[in-house]
Design an enzyme around this catalytic site. Structure first.
Site, PDB file in Angstrom:
ATOM      1  CE  LYS A 113      -8.905   8.383   5.297  1.00 47.68           C
ATOM      2  NZ  LYS A 113      -7.732   7.797   4.626  1.00 47.68           N
ATOM      3  CD  GLU A 114     -11.638   5.220   7.583  1.00 51.55           C
ATOM      4  OE1 GLU A 114     -11.447   6.441   7.347  1.00 51.55           O
ATOM      5  OE2 GLU A 114     -10.730   4.362   7.518  1.00 51.55           O
TER       6      GLU A 114
ATOM      7  N   GLY B 197      -7.917  -1.253  -1.166  1.00 48.84           N
ATOM      8  CA  GLY B 197      -8.512  -2.574  -1.281  1.00 48.84           C
ATOM      9  C   GLY B 197      -9.712  -2.606  -2.209  1.00 48.84           C
TER      10      GLY B 197
ATOM     11  NE  ARG C  66      -4.286  -1.188   0.370  1.00 46.24           N
ATOM     12  CZ  ARG C  66      -4.462  -2.425  -0.078  1.00 46.24           C
ATOM     13  NH1 ARG C  66      -3.517  -3.010  -0.775  1.00 46.24           N
ATOM     14  NH2 ARG C  66      -5.593  -3.065   0.129  1.00 46.24           N
TER      15      ARG C  66
ATOM     16  NE  ARG D 131       1.166   4.340   7.049  1.00 44.67           N
ATOM     17  CZ  ARG D 131      -0.063   3.859   7.277  1.00 44.67           C
ATOM     18  NH1 ARG D 131      -0.323   3.219   8.381  1.00 44.67           N
ATOM     19  NH2 ARG D 131      -1.019   4.010   6.385  1.00 44.67           N
TER      20      ARG D 131
ATOM     21  CG  ASP E 219      -7.657   1.348   9.945  1.00 45.21           C
ATOM     22  OD1 ASP E 219      -7.450   0.309  10.577  1.00 45.21           O
ATOM     23  OD2 ASP E 219      -7.119   1.604   8.845  1.00 45.21           O
TER      24      ASP E 219
ATOM     25  CD  GLN F  13      -8.653   5.506   1.891  1.00 44.26           C
ATOM     26  OE1 GLN F  13      -8.794   6.719   2.000  1.00 44.26           O
ATOM     27  NE2 GLN F  13      -7.934   4.796   2.735  1.00 44.26           N
TER      28      GLN F  13
ATOM     29  CG  ASP G 247      -5.117  -2.858   3.889  1.00 42.34           C
ATOM     30  OD1 ASP G 247      -6.344  -2.969   3.966  1.00 42.34           O
ATOM     31  OD2 ASP G 247      -4.498  -1.882   4.333  1.00 42.34           O
TER      32      ASP G 247
HETATM   33  O1  IFM Z   1      -9.493  -1.282   6.341  1.00 39.54           O
HETATM   34  C1  IFM Z   1      -8.788  -0.106   6.341  1.00 39.54           C
HETATM   35  C2  IFM Z   1      -7.469  -0.344   5.658  1.00 39.54           C
HETATM   36  O2  IFM Z   1      -6.745  -1.326   6.352  1.00 39.54           O
HETATM   37  C3  IFM Z   1      -6.655   0.918   5.561  1.00 39.54           C
HETATM   38  N1  IFM Z   1      -7.418   1.944   4.924  1.00 39.54           N
HETATM   39  C4  IFM Z   1      -8.686   2.233   5.533  1.00 39.54           C
HETATM   40  C5  IFM Z   1      -9.551   0.992   5.642  1.00 39.54           C
HETATM   41  C6  IFM Z   1     -10.853   1.329   6.370  1.00 39.54           C
HETATM   42  O3  IFM Z   1     -10.611   1.907   7.602  1.00 39.54           O
END
Ligand code: IFM
Length: 798
Positions: free
Chosen positions: A632-633, A706, A332, A342, A490, A686, A349
């Site tokens: 994002k999340e 992913g 990644r 990193r 996450d 993403q 993942d």
């Molecule tokens: O599942 C994670 C992934 O490991 C890293 N990017 C964000 C995703 C969702 O939080």
């Protein structure tokens, strides 16, 4: 608004309007050397590690955008005017020149028509050597002889990303350059193997190795002094910032061509001489470029589909597999976002990556599976982020690390306890292993002995049982799996609270395992784990069903989240898609909860992860509540999770709905919405800003997510329904009722299956008849056919 188009014949995305809103990237290299490059040749190159062995420097997140890169300047020596082939960094006005970028599979080509000169620069890395080739061609389309100067340019890195960005008191005096007979050598004197070279197929008319000598004071890559002047200064030095500039004067008659080859590679003079000899031969360069095409032909040919959905065809046949492969190859952290800051493998993942492409890259998937198994501790959880070389018995000491840099956490620091464990990490690996075996038939993998991260060893099969046992043990007060540091999300940090998603994942992994155990004759294990699965199903239904959808979890204080009584964070995608996908939800609850997903989470750009987004920080729920709404999340269209909903709808047999979800996220369909999407339309990103954000529809973070792998997995295995089993090929599509069918070619274990799906009655799911070479097969599955055979398979839905 469009900035380009898909050229499927050449398997390229063509950017014909190069002032795209953000960098549109591509990856070159398929082995240990990798380049991340954008549509203007900005980007960087690394060898093995984007963190420890950067070759070229990159200034991320800067202005001007994403510089420097691997540039070629063209100068008209009769007038002194100059430009760059990749538009930037010189950036001639777009109404005066024609620029084009063609991102292909593991190469990028930049084309420029300006001032009577057609110039092309193709960047790629041959499969057989860690050397980046710059193949530059020039055509004089004017009616007079032209006298041009060509200058290469890239800036060398201090090898370690941290050193490029801080603590220059040492690095600035530790890197040096020299020049001999057409070869530039760059090195960091304290690194054993800290050398690179830059050379070409010609005898240069000049060179510069010191960046500031080439650019000049108070200038940038846009207006380098040496290019303006038409001559380099022959600079080299021990200490300072370094670049690779070779200057060549070329005269081209009207209608004639010239070709120059540049090579940027690993090690110093001795290897440079060998590489220079090899790649000065144009035929060799052409052969290596053709080899790259064959490499991708072979991979893509493992599954080609022809459906009524052109976007799906383009993505599955080319770009989504490509994206998935890049994730498996480079993990990644090589992108413009992570910038190699990193490294290592993220447990979950990597496991998901390895699950998705065992047909096109079985070796790499197997390698990743073993690496992850070695990163499992005996208690059955995976190390969330680790360097595979820590646990590789063959690996020699890493010589990349520089003595002046604070090392990233080492092995002993990373064998963390439960407080740092993500509850889902290792569960994904069960599916990856079983999918690998189904693809390859390599059952002996199960008996292979692999070490544990904290000592000792066991077979692969034993590792699998430990993973399942860990989740069985780690349950909270209500019998649902604990959330621990996080689950797949996450930012959802439930700690000792409980995560619906993890219980569903556990159930899903158990189904995989039970199927495998039955097949290999481990009936006692199948029964034991079958009983656990039954228990999970019952408890989940009892605790998590909320009347219209499934709760997302329970906080450590016992409050359910993602339920009807919540005013924000009310409906979550993960819990509902996974309730169905795992098989926990029955038909009634499954349909109801996915209807809720459609009602509350659907947008024209895909499904949001949660709605309404959180606006009040709540540490019982986690960091997600501190993220801006719609980002994002916290309520974006988080791409990775969307394919779970396609698969869930397919499990319910609702092909029209599944395709609606597929099409919404599909980048191809956003090709003419770039003013909103902004990012490249050939890669899943993403996330896409959700409804609760002012920039709803804007996509961010391409390639390394992913979502590539999962899109491929869900679309091919669940929508088109083509999936290998232990000894059969299953074809069980779930498609929109208006599709009359589709065709596909699948290669599996050495045999080819030419598949024709017919849908005479306009159903969404259900197979009435399966014909192999015209003969009806009982049981609806196609038995594995002999290696080398070509088989016609007809599926009649109904
Ligand atoms: O599942 C994670 C992934 O490991 C890293 N990017 C964000 C995703 C969702 O939080």
């Amino acid at each position: 608004m469009q900035y380009g188009y898909f050229d499927n014949k050449k398997r390229e995305y063509v950017i014909n309007r190069v002032d795209v809103p953000v960098s549109w990237t591509n990856y070159i290299g398929v082995n240990e050397m990798c380049g991340v490059l954008n549509h203007t040749a900005g980007g960087y190159l690394f060898y093995k590690s984007p963190e420890y062995h950067r070759i070229t420097r990159f200034r991320p997140n800067g202005v001007p955008m994403d510089r420097p890169g691997h540039y070629v300047y063209v100068r008209d020596d009769d007038t002194g005017e100059y430009w760059s082939i990749s538009w930037q960094p010189v950036g001639k006005p777009l109404d005066k020149a024609r620029y084009e970028c063609r991102h292909g599979l593991s190469y990028s080509r930049y084309i420029c028509d300006y001032n009577g000169i057609n110039a092309q620069q193709t960047l790629f890395i041959p499969i057989e050597d860690p050397v980046e080739l710059w193949d530059v061609t020039l055509h004089n389309s004017s009616d007079r002889e032209r006298h041009l100067s060509i200058f290469s340019y890239c800036e060398f890195s201090f090898h370690h990303i941290e050193m490029d960005n801080k603590n220059h008191q040492m690095s600035l005096y530790a890197s040096g350059s020299s020049y001999q007979d057409g070869i530039i050598q760059y090195d960091l004197f304290y690194e054993e193997d800290g050398y690179q070279f830059f050379t070409s197929n010609f005898t240069p008319d000049g060179y510069d190795c010191v960046r500031d000598a080439f650019l000049g004071s108070y200038r940038t890559e846009t207006n380098p002094l040496a290019v303006e002047r038409g001559a380099c200064s022959g600079s080299t030095e021990f200490g300072g910032n370094h670049c690779a500039v070779l200057h060549k004067k070329v005269s081209i008659q009207s209608g004639e061509n010239a070709r120059l080859l540049f090579m940027l590679g690993e090690q110093g003079y001795e290897n440079a001489k060998v590489m220079r000899k090899k790649y000065s031969d144009e035929a060799t360069v052409d052969r290596c470029f053709a080899d790259l095409a064959k490499f991708w032909d072979d991979k893509l040919s493992r599954l080609q589909v022809n459906t009524p959905n052109e976007g799906m065809n383009t993505m599955l046949n080319i770009w989504t597999l490509y994206q998935s492969e890049i994730n498996v190859m480079f993990s990644r952290f090589a992108s413009f976002i992570e910038v190699g800051g990193r490294t290592g493998l993220g447990y979950r993942d990597t496991a998901q990556d390895a699950m998705t492409v065992p047909h096109s890259n079985p070796q790499k998937c197997r390698q990743r599976i073993i690496e992850l198994l070695r990163g499992l501790v005996t208690q059955g959880y995976g190390l969330h982020l680790f360097q595979p070389e820590w646990f590789d018995p063959q690996e020699k000491k890493q010589s990349f690390k520089s003595p002046t840099v604070v090392p990233t956490p080492n092995k002993s620091q990373m064998i963390h306890g439960l407080e740092d464990t993500c509850a889902d990490d290792a569960l994904w690996l069960i599916a990856a292993i079983v999918e690998y075996i189904k693809e390859t038939g390599e059952f002996s993998l199960l008996d292979e002995t692999v070490t544990y991260a904290d000592g000792g060893s066991g077979t692969v099969y034993e590792h699998m049982t430990k993973i399942l046992d860990f989740s069985t043990e780690q349950v909270g007060a209500n019998g649902i799996c604990k959330g621990l540091r996080a689950d797949w999300n996450d930012c959802l940090n439930l700690g000792g609270g409980e995560s619906a998603m993890v219980s569903f994942l556990h159930y899903w992994a158990l189904q995989y395992f039970i199927e495998l155990a039955c097949y290999v004759g481990k009936t006692e294990d199948a029964a034991k784990y079958g009983a656990i699965a039954k228990q999970i199903k019952a408890v989940s239904e009892k605790v998590l069903w909320d009347g219209k959808w499934y709760a997302r979890g329970i906080t450590a204080k016992g409050r359910k989240i993602g339920v009807q009584s919540d005013s924000e964070g009310r409906v979550h995608l993960e819990s509902n898609a996974w309730a169905v996908l795992s098989g926990v939800a029955g038909k009634e609850h499954g349909e109801l909860c996915m209807d809720s997903v459609n009602e509350y989470l659907y947008t024209p750009y895909g499904l949001m992860l949660v709605a309404p987004a959180y606006s009040t920080p709540d540490d019982d729920i986690g960091f997600v509540t501190r993220v801006y709404r719609g980002v994002k999340e916290n309520g974006s269209v988080f791409s990775h999770s969307n394919p779970w909903a396609w698969a869930a709808e397919a499990k319910l047999g609702r092909g029209t709905r599944a395709m609606k979800f597929y099409d919404a996220l599909c980048p191809y369909h956003q090709n003419n919405l770039i003013e909103i999407r902004q990012s490249e339309p050939y890669s899943y990103c993403q996330f896409i800003m959700g409804k609760d954000h002012t920039a709803h529809g804007r996509a961010r973070h391409p390639f390394m997510t992913g979502s590539g792998g999962w899109s491929y997995f869900a679309a091919t295995r669940f929508l088109l329904g083509i999936r290998p089993d232990f000894n059969h090929l299953m074809i069980d599509p779930c498609i929109p009722s208006h599709w009359q069918g589709f065709t596909a070619v699948r290669k599996w274990r050495g045999a080819t299956y030419n598949i024709t799906v017919q849908n005479p009655n306009g159903v969404e799911k259900g197979v009435k008849t399966v014909l192999l070479a015209g003969k009806t097969l009982e049981g609806g599955a196609v038995p594995c056919q002999p290696t080398g055979s070509v088989n016609d398979v007809t599926i009649i839905m109904g």
